[in-house]
Every structure is written in structure tokens, then in C-alpha cells.
Design an enzyme around this catalytic site. Structure first.
Site, PDB file in Angstrom:
ATOM      1  N   ASP A   1       0.874  -1.170   0.000  1.00  0.00           N
ATOM      2  CA  ASP A   1       0.000   0.000   0.000  1.00  0.00           C
ATOM      3  C   ASP A   1       0.919   1.230   0.000  1.00  0.00           C
ATOM      4  O   ASP A   1       2.103   1.127   0.331  1.00  0.00           O
ATOM      5  CB  ASP A   1      -0.861  -0.040   1.270  1.00  0.00           C
ATOM      6  CG  ASP A   1      -1.610   1.253   1.495  1.00  0.00           C
ATOM      7  OD1 ASP A   1      -2.257   1.730   0.544  1.00  0.00           O
ATOM      8  OD2 ASP A   1      -1.538   1.795   2.621  1.00  0.00           O
TER       9      ASP A   1
ATOM     10  N   ASP B   1      -0.336   5.079   0.782  1.00  0.00           N
ATOM     11  CA  ASP B   1      -0.682   6.116   1.767  1.00  0.00           C
ATOM     12  C   ASP B   1      -0.732   5.527   3.170  1.00  0.00           C
ATOM     13  O   ASP B   1      -1.514   4.611   3.443  1.00  0.00           O
ATOM     14  CB  ASP B   1      -2.023   6.755   1.411  1.00  0.00           C
ATOM     15  CG  ASP B   1      -1.934   7.482   0.087  1.00  0.00           C
ATOM     16  OD1 ASP B   1      -1.095   8.390  -0.016  1.00  0.00           O
ATOM     17  OD2 ASP B   1      -2.663   7.109  -0.856  1.00  0.00           O
TER      18      ASP B   1
HETATM   19  C1  XBP Z   1      -5.528   5.944   0.250  1.00  0.00           C
HETATM   20  C2  XBP Z   1      -6.653   6.817   0.047  1.00  0.00           C
HETATM   21  C3  XBP Z   1      -6.580   7.849  -0.944  1.00  0.00           C
HETATM   22  C4  XBP Z   1      -5.798   9.081  -0.611  1.00  0.00           C
HETATM   23  C5  XBP Z   1      -6.121  10.134  -1.634  1.00  0.00           C
HETATM   24  O1  XBP Z   1      -5.994   4.711   0.785  1.00  0.00           O
HETATM   25  O2  XBP Z   1      -7.674   6.658   0.653  1.00  0.00           O
HETATM   26  O3  XBP Z   1      -7.871   8.266  -1.154  1.00  0.00           O
HETATM   27  O4  XBP Z   1      -6.200   9.554   0.660  1.00  0.00           O
HETATM   28  O5  XBP Z   1      -5.849   9.717  -2.911  1.00  0.00           O
HETATM   29  P1  XBP Z   1      -5.070   3.430   0.808  1.00  0.00           P
HETATM   30  P2  XBP Z   1      -6.649  10.282  -4.202  1.00  0.00           P
HETATM   31  O6  XBP Z   1      -3.821   3.819   1.558  1.00  0.00           O
HETATM   32  O7  XBP Z   1      -5.849   2.403   1.578  1.00  0.00           O
HETATM   33  O8  XBP Z   1      -4.818   3.003  -0.605  1.00  0.00           O
HETATM   34  O9  XBP Z   1      -7.140  11.650  -3.857  1.00  0.00           O
HETATM   35  O10 XBP Z   1      -5.615  10.294  -5.300  1.00  0.00           O
HETATM   36  O11 XBP Z   1      -7.774   9.339  -4.482  1.00  0.00           O
HETATM   37 MG    MG Z   2      -3.074   3.082   3.398  1.00  0.00          MG
END
Ligand code: XBP
Ligand code: MG
Length: 263
Positions: free
Chosen positions: A10, A12
Site C-alpha cells: 500500500d 498512503d
Molecule cells: C488511500 C486513500 C486515498 C488518498 C487520496 O488509501 O484513501 O484516497 O487519501 O488519494 P489506501 P486520491 O492507503 O488504503 O490506498 O485523492 O488520489 O484518491
Molecule cells: Mg493506506
């Protein structure tokens, strides 16, 4: 028993703490730019993180927290435009090097490559955000470190749906038994488990430390690095101060061998 062949990450919250000082700040800039008086505070953003995906998160905010807002006729277009601007501001932030990798990420990725393990990304965020983070916070050529980058709208259903992991494994040509996944949140854990992946390492952060992470094999505060050992929150790292490839191989064989190491 199948051997370990690939690591699926993952982005973020796992590779870097992008949400509070990255995505949140960029959303707020886009709102201001559009003349909206919306301000997503650190605590409100924690609640909004329940919904993954930036466009989906804006829609959720409108539904749950801004009911009095008069919606434009083309709501999809309005959200898409806001999100395009948010992506622009987020990438501008990444270019300044404002978002470092979490402890031990560079070490683990480097060691994995040297050991011949394949690397992949499975994330909800927009593909251009991943490229910018890898380039500005890891290495100029870091996109090439990954065999597969599965991101954003490449699948219609975002986490906690398993689709992004299924897509990534299909592209890798691997079964779940050959992989270890890395996540930071409950939504991510649910996506991983629903995809059939069973070997799962979670590194929590401020937003996710109280999440329900049942089913994870190992939960750490971070991967650990020299001078900054990790703390084991659940599971067993057998006294190691950091998570490396030997520990991952042991974890993988415990999950798929006779021992049961699921929480
Ligand atoms: C990541 C997210 C994303 C980011 C924003 O979740 O939820 O929405 O916050 O990205 P994970 P975008 O770590 O579970 O993948 O604005 O580009 O969608
Ligand atoms: Mg995440």
C-alpha cells in the site's frame, strides 16, 4: 509449500505518512481555490478516511457533513474538477520533498530487490501521486523498482474491496500464496484478506492505531531501521529490531507452513 516471490505495498500511510500533511492539505487548497469555505481539520479528516479514494471522500463529505451545500447540476464534473486540482497541489507538495518515507521503507525495499523479490504497489490513490512520491521521496528511477503499480481508478471498486490486490496479482502472474502484503489501515487489511492474501504486515500510524486489524500476521509501529528499532504491537518478530527479508521469509513460511501465526 510455495516460496515467497513478491511483496505488495500500500502507499498512503504505509510507504509514507501522506494523509495529514499531504492529501489533507491539498484538498483544503483545492477547496479554497474553488471559493469553497470547506476546511478539513486533522480530526475531521480522520473520520473522512473511512472512505478511500479522493473523489469518493469528497462525495462522502457532501453526503454526511455538508448537507446544506447547494449541489451543482453536474456533481460528478464538479467533484472531478476539485479532485484534479487537489492532485495538482498534492504533487506540488511532494516535489518539495515535504513527505518523507516512513522509517525502514527504503531499507526494506532495497534489501528485497537485492534478494530477488519482486515488488508491486496496490493503492487507492491516483497513479500520478504514486509516481511523484516514488520519484521525489525514494529515488529518481524508483518507479522501475516495481514490476506492477496498481493504482486508483484502474479498478472501479476501491479498498476495502479486494479488486486492486486481485488486479496486481494478476499482472504479476502470482497466486496469493507467493506474496506478502503491507498495509496501514483497517480498509487495507479488509482488502488484502478478501483477495486471498494471508501473509500481511501492518505498520500503524496516528490515524490507524485504533483500527481493527484482525487477521493481520504482524503489526508494527514501523519497519524499523538502525538506531530506530520497531515496536511489535501484535504477532512475533522473534526479537529482531527491524523487519527485513529473513524475517519476512520466516513469517511467510509460518503462515503457509504448519505453524499458525494469524492473530
Ligand atoms: C488511500 C486513500 C486515498 C488518498 C487520496 O488509501 O484513501 O484516497 O487519501 O488519494 P489506501 P486520491 O492507503 O488504503 O490506498 O485523492 O488520489 O484518491
Ligand atoms: Mg493506506
Amino acid at each position: 509449500m510455495v516460496g515467497l516471490k513478491a511483496l505488495l505495498f500500500d502507499v498512503d500511510g504505509t510507504l509514507a505518512d501522506t494523509e495529514k500533511d499531504g492529501h489533507r492539505v491539498a484538498f483544503n487548497r483545492a477547496f479554497r481555490e474553488a471559493g469553497l469555505d470547506w476546511e478539513w481539520s486533522v480530526s475531521l479528516y480522520g473520520r473522512l478516511l473511512e472512505v478511500t479514494g479522493g473523489k469518493e471522500r469528497i462525495r462522502y463529505y457532501l453526503d454526511e457533513f455538508a448537507q446544506s451545500f447547494t449541489r451543482p447540476q453536474d456533481l460528478d464534473g464538479f467533484i472531478a474538477e476539485l479532485h484534479r486540482n487537489k492532485t495538482h497541489y498534492y504533487i506540488e507538495l511532494l516535489k518539495t520533498g515535504a513527505i518523507p518515507l516512513r522509517p525502514g521503507v527504503r531499507r526494506l525495499l532495497t534489501q528485497a530487490r537485492e534478494s530477488g523479490l519482486r515488488l508491486a504497489i496496490a493503492t487507492t490513490t491516483t497513479a500520478s501521486n504514486v509516481s511523484a512520491l516514488l520519484r521525489h521521496s525514494l529515488a529518481e528511477d524508483a518507479e522501475n523498482w516495481f514490476d506492477v503499480i496498481a493504482a486508483g481508478d484502474v479498478v472501479p471498486a476501491k479498498k476495502p474491496a479486494p479488486d486492486i490486490y486481485l488486479w496486481a496479482m494478476k499482472e504479476l502472474g502470482l497466486m496469493p500464496e507467493s506474496c506478502v502484503a503491507f498495509e496501514d489501515s483497517e480498509q487495507g487489511v479488509r482488502a488484502v484478506l478478501a483477495s486471498g492474501l494471508k501473509a500481511l504486515v501492518v505498520t500503524v500510524n496516528d490515524y490507524t492505531q485504533d483500527h481493527n486489524l484482525a487477521g493481520s500476521t504482524l503489526v508494527l509501529d514501523h519497519f524499523g531501521e538502525i538506531g530506530n528499532p520497531c515496536r511489535v504491537l501484535r504477532g512475533d518478530l522473534q526479537g529482531a529490531p527491524m523487519l527485513g527479508v529473513p524475517e519476512l521469509r520466516r513469517l511467510h513460511s509460518r503462515v503457509y507452513g504448519t505453524e499458525n501465526s494469524t492473530l
